[in-house]
Scaffold this motif. Structure first.
Motif, short mmCIF file in Angstrom:
data_model
loop_
_atom_site.label_atom_id
_atom_site.label_comp_id
_atom_site.label_asym_id
_atom_site.label_seq_id
_atom_site.Cartn_x
_atom_site.Cartn_y
_atom_site.Cartn_z
N PHE A 274 0.84 -1.19 0.00
CA PHE A 274 0.00 0.00 0.00
C PHE A 274 0.88 1.25 0.00
N TYR B 71 0.42 5.36 1.03
CA TYR B 71 -0.40 6.38 1.67
C TYR B 71 0.34 7.72 1.62
N GLN C 190 0.64 11.32 3.78
CA GLN C 190 0.32 11.93 5.07
C GLN C 190 0.74 13.38 5.08
N GLN D 180 -2.08 15.39 9.95
CA GLN D 180 -3.24 14.60 9.56
C GLN D 180 -2.91 13.11 9.54
N GLY D 181 -3.93 12.31 9.45
CA GLY D 181 -3.74 10.88 9.31
C GLY D 181 -3.37 10.52 7.88
N PRO D 182 -2.79 9.35 7.69
CA PRO D 182 -2.46 8.90 6.33
C PRO D 182 -3.71 8.76 5.47
N PHE E 29 -5.08 7.01 1.81
CA PHE E 29 -4.79 5.96 0.85
C PHE E 29 -4.52 6.52 -0.54
N TYR F 139 -3.04 0.44 -4.08
CA TYR F 139 -2.86 -0.89 -3.50
C TYR F 139 -2.42 -1.89 -4.58
N SER G 126 -7.53 4.27 -6.68
CA SER G 126 -8.57 5.27 -6.53
C SER G 126 -8.12 6.48 -5.72
N LEU H 96 4.07 7.24 2.71
CA LEU H 96 4.25 6.02 3.50
C LEU H 96 3.93 4.79 2.66
N ALA I 179 -0.85 -4.45 8.86
CA ALA I 179 0.08 -3.95 7.85
C ALA I 179 1.25 -3.27 8.55
N PHE J 234 4.29 -0.59 8.34
CA PHE J 234 4.65 0.63 7.63
C PHE J 234 6.15 0.88 7.65
N GLY J 235 6.64 1.50 6.58
CA GLY J 235 7.98 2.03 6.57
C GLY J 235 8.02 3.38 7.25
N GLN J 236 9.21 3.97 7.31
CA GLN J 236 9.37 5.26 7.99
C GLN J 236 8.91 6.42 7.12
N ARG K 140 9.79 11.94 3.25
CA ARG K 140 9.25 13.31 3.35
C ARG K 140 9.63 14.08 2.10
#
Lengths: 112, 115
Positions: free
Chosen positions: B33, B35, B37, B41-43, B45, B48, B58, B91, B104, B106-108, B111
């Motif tokens: 996936f 994402y 961010q 705020q939150g990640p 999508f 996929y 999408s 991300l 899932a 996540f990577g770091q 940026r």
């Protein structure tokens, strides 16, 4: 590291106290929920998940509660430690779909 | 590797430049996936993959965004003609099973700053 969130709701607790972080999710059809912890400059880290056929699930020092009636999710952290300081995100998924939808996040600050 | 690895860790691009962000998922993970961010705020999508197949794009905000995973392992997110609004942390996450209703990792993140 960079700040994960500058204007997030903040919960401040004393070390050793219990913490409760709340989340209102958006989709009544969601059937999978997950809590992530994100420290500054890092990616989200899995804490605990729960499926909609359960109301409660416990992990090590953490408990997730699900109230489907009011679309509410909470994360309880027992004996909060300074290392728990981070931003916490809830996320939801429905019908085994391809994405998680994340909430806005809550910053937890633990005072020594 | 031990976890999801993303590179570069930081990227500064001049407006109009193309960028490529790399993700090395956990070996053997079926799902991958991406994402985005934004600060505070939150990640959100983006896209996929199940193995090499891009099953859902999408969330890609415009046709300037393109992702691939040609051999079902490493993935690249490419952004063409970068704009200031593309500035964010990107991300990558992977999981053992298909779909997003499973843990899932996540990577770091990378940026991206567009100046």
């Amino acid at each position: 590291g960079e700040s994960v969130g500058l204007h997030l709701p903040t919960l401040s607790v004393q070390e050793g106290d219990n913490s409760i972080i709340n989340c209102a999710y958006s989709n009544s059809a969601s059937d999978y929920f997950i809590w992530y912890k994100q420290e500054s400059g890092k990616g989200p880290q899995f804490i605990i998940d729960i499926r909609s056929n359960m109301d409660k699930r416990q992990g090590q020092r953490v408990t997730v509660l699900l109230n489907k009636t009011v679309k509410h999710l909470s994360l309880q952290i027992a004996a909060t430690q300074p290392g728990d300081s981070a931003v916490y995100f809830c996320a939801e998924n429905w019908n085994a779909g391809n994405m998680l939808t994340f909430g806005g996040g809550t910053r937890l600050m633990v005072k020594p | 590797g031990a976890g999801v690895s993303q590179s570069p860790r930081y990227k500064v691009a001049k407006r109009g430049q193309d960028v490529a962000l790399r993700c090395d998922p956990i070996s053997g993970h079926v799902s991958l996936f991406w994402y985005q961010q934004a600060l505070g705020q939150g990640p959100e999508f983006l896209t996929y993959f199940q193995n090499e197949a891009q099953l859902d794009k999408s969330g890609l905000p415009s046709d300037r965004f393109f992702a691939e995973r040609p051999e079902g392992s490493v993935s690249t997110l490419k952004i063409q003609r970068t704009q200031q609004e593309d500035s964010a942390v990107y991300l990558c996450a992977s999981s053992q099973r298909q779909g997003a209703n499973t843990e899932a990792f996540f990577g770091q993140g990378t940026r991206l700053t567009v100046v």
